[in-house]
Design an enzyme around this catalytic site. Sequence first.
Site, PDB file in Angstrom:
ATOM      1  N   HIS A  70     -66.828 -40.187  -7.478  1.00 20.19           N
ATOM      2  CA  HIS A  70     -66.340 -40.248  -6.103  1.00 20.19           C
ATOM      3  C   HIS A  70     -67.348 -39.656  -5.122  1.00 20.19           C
ATOM      4  O   HIS A  70     -66.983 -38.873  -4.249  1.00 20.19           O
ATOM      5  CB  HIS A  70     -64.998 -39.526  -5.985  1.00 20.19           C
ATOM      6  CG  HIS A  70     -63.885 -40.192  -6.727  1.00 20.19           C
ATOM      7  ND1 HIS A  70     -63.386 -41.431  -6.397  1.00 20.19           N
ATOM      8  CD2 HIS A  70     -63.156 -39.770  -7.793  1.00 20.19           C
ATOM      9  CE1 HIS A  70     -62.412 -41.756  -7.219  1.00 20.19           C
ATOM     10  NE2 HIS A  70     -62.251 -40.773  -8.087  1.00 20.19           N
ATOM     11  N   ASP A 111     -54.723 -38.319  -9.247  1.00 25.05           N
ATOM     12  CA  ASP A 111     -54.556 -39.610  -9.920  1.00 25.05           C
ATOM     13  C   ASP A 111     -53.340 -39.605 -10.842  1.00 25.05           C
ATOM     14  O   ASP A 111     -52.659 -40.625 -10.982  1.00 25.05           O
ATOM     15  CB  ASP A 111     -55.816 -39.965 -10.713  1.00 25.05           C
ATOM     16  CG  ASP A 111     -56.917 -40.512  -9.824  1.00 25.05           C
ATOM     17  OD1 ASP A 111     -56.589 -41.164  -8.815  1.00 25.05           O
ATOM     18  OD2 ASP A 111     -58.097 -40.290 -10.128  1.00 25.05           O
TER      19      ASP A 111
END
Length: 270
Positions: free
Chosen positions: A58, A187
């Site tokens: 990310h 997540d």
Amino acid sequence: MIRFNCQFIKKGERGMSLKSKMMKNKITIGSWITIGDLSVAEIMANMGFDWLTIDMEHSAITLDKAQALIQIIGLSGVTPLVRVGENDPTLIKRVMDAGSHGVIVPMVNCADDAVRAVKAVKYPPVGTRGVGLARAQGYGLQFERYKNWVNKESVVIVQIEHIDAVEDLDNILEVDGVDGFIVGPYDLSASMGMPGRFDDPEVRGVLRRVMKTARHHKPIAGFHVIQPDERKVLSKIREGYKFIGFSLDSLFLGVNCAKSVGKIKAAIKR
């Protein structure tokens, strides 16, 4: 014989290797590097962390930048890890060849995923990693030493960040070569349809299941505490987590800037 200062041979200025600490069930504190600047890594590497993870999932950090960050972190006496973008053997091989001491692998949702991650890090006969002669191997001059090191000391951390992984956690933690796991709370909650709702009773129940399962296995339990709040870190340690990711570089910078500037402006208004 020419000897390169390859930090995989050393245990670092702070004592035993990360692998040894984990095998002795010790608590370790690390953080995430998402800003691809060498100065940021150097500052954080001198702040007392046991390990620092370069985030290639990310962030905009490229492989060549990751290698430079690995050098800075390792030569500061801190264990450099890389969170790879996916469970891909080529990517894992390349960051290991760049000198990473191990990997954090996202979305490991079953035992087969865990086996694939371990095999990508280790050389045969333990794994399936191809042999290259790059920085980790002393640019070709220290392959034998590195070969012996990597199968004994490299670290494989799997990310538990999907409800499917929770359902198969017993089998994942039985995979030989998995040194620990780290819960990715955003997540994981998102996979349950509740992204970021960490206080929802269902999410909290799943996290209790994770720790209950972890207590029956050898790999170290880890958690990434996103906000730079030491109270939350201590809370997770009390729950039994021992591989703690403490926030990330951009949040340390942003939150502390906002807090300080806010206090100044509030004082001015008074």
